[in-house]
Design an enzyme around this catalytic site. Structure first.
Site, mmCIF file in Angstrom:
data_model
loop_
_atom_site.group_PDB
_atom_site.id
_atom_site.type_symbol
_atom_site.label_atom_id
_atom_site.label_comp_id
_atom_site.label_asym_id
_atom_site.label_seq_id
_atom_site.Cartn_x
_atom_site.Cartn_y
_atom_site.Cartn_z
ATOM 1 N N ASP A 1 1.291 6.289 1.760
ATOM 2 C CA ASP A 1 1.296 7.671 2.246
ATOM 3 C C ASP A 1 2.613 7.896 2.993
ATOM 4 O OD1 ASP A 1 0.684 6.144 4.502
ATOM 5 O OD2 ASP A 1 -0.726 7.595 5.322
ATOM 6 N N TYR B 1 5.719 8.567 5.636
ATOM 7 C CA TYR B 1 6.036 8.138 6.997
ATOM 8 C C TYR B 1 5.419 9.134 7.976
ATOM 9 C CZ TYR B 1 9.714 5.196 4.881
ATOM 10 O OH TYR B 1 10.413 4.265 4.154
ATOM 11 N N PHE C 1 9.090 6.179 0.576
ATOM 12 C CA PHE C 1 10.026 5.238 1.195
ATOM 13 C C PHE C 1 11.366 5.854 1.588
ATOM 14 C CE2 PHE C 1 7.278 2.502 -1.473
ATOM 15 C CZ PHE C 1 6.702 1.757 -0.472
ATOM 16 N N HIS D 1 2.942 -4.923 -0.311
ATOM 17 C CA HIS D 1 3.753 -3.840 0.231
ATOM 18 C C HIS D 1 4.995 -4.414 0.927
ATOM 19 C CE1 HIS D 1 4.698 -0.271 2.690
ATOM 20 N NE2 HIS D 1 3.975 0.410 1.815
#
Length: 224
Positions: free
Chosen positions: A63, A65, A76, A185
């Site tokens: 999801d 930031y 990202f 991740h």
């Protein structure tokens, strides 16, 4: 920002479904009553920056930031001038080791998006300072639909799945023309458990070249 072009045509049935009507109401109310990221005009940037017909690679995150100024609608990615978040620091580290290229100076990934890398989160909004706060309100169903659209494309696409929510989407991808690359991740909490050393960038380019497609210039993450 609305979804347009081939994406709009492909996802149009979703906009008429009951879950999407409820999702729309919840998101609208959240922006009215809370601090939500990214800015509402940037929610669908992944689709805007990378048209459906141009997609060669899909990077799936979790999801957006959730701290001020960070989220820009591309997973990202952050705008120039914003401190590079830890997950992206690790992505850049792996890219540098994998490809032997220098680390970009900022966290703006629009250069990837413009080359056909769809930078999509599984959930497209988040409440400030609260990771995963918009999980379960309907975004997962919508991004499932987007992944199905991509999986049905009759051309090679590389799916890079980072983290548990993204890896769950693997079940939607059945076309043997596609390549799936999955790992933990890139977050500092999990990157050492298999993200580092997974070589997603070179593996992606090797596959694209084998399929007769132009590889991604990963070092050109930032547009001029």
């Amino acid at each position: 920002m609305a979804i347009t072009g081939e994406w709009e045509k492909a996802l149009h049935p979703e906009f008429k479904k009951p879950y999407y009507a409820q999702l729309y109401k919840k998101v609208l109310e959240a922006y009215r009553t809370e601090t939500v990221y990214p800015p509402s005009t940037d929610i669908f940037n992944a689709f805007a920056f990378t048209p459906l017909e141009k997609v060669k690679v899909v990077i799936l995150g979790q999801d957006p930031y959730h701290e001020p100024g960070q989220a820009n609608g591309l997973c990202f990615s952050v705008h120039k001038g914003i401190r590079i978040p830890p997950s992206l620091v690790n992505i850049y580290k792996e890219m540098s080791v994998d490809l032997g290229c220098p680390v970009p100076e900022n966290g703006d990934l629009t250069g990837w998006a413009r080359q056909g890398v769809l930078l999509l989160n599984t959930v497209l909004t988040v409440r400030a300072h609260a990771a995963n706060s918009h999980r379960g309100i309907g975004w997962e169903e919508f991004t499932d639909a987007a992944i199905r659209v991509l999986a049905d494309q009759d051309r090679p696409i590389v799916f890079i799945l980072w983290g548990t929510p993204a890896r769950r989407k693997k079940a939607l991808i059945h076309n043997p023309k596609h390549l799936i690359i999955e790992s933990p991740h890139p977050s500092p909490l999990s990157a050492s458990g298999g993200f580092f050393g997974s070589r997603p960038f070179s593996r992606t380019n090797d596959y694209l070249v084998r399929c007769g497609l132009e590889p991604i210039d990963w070092a050109a993450a930032n547009e001029e």
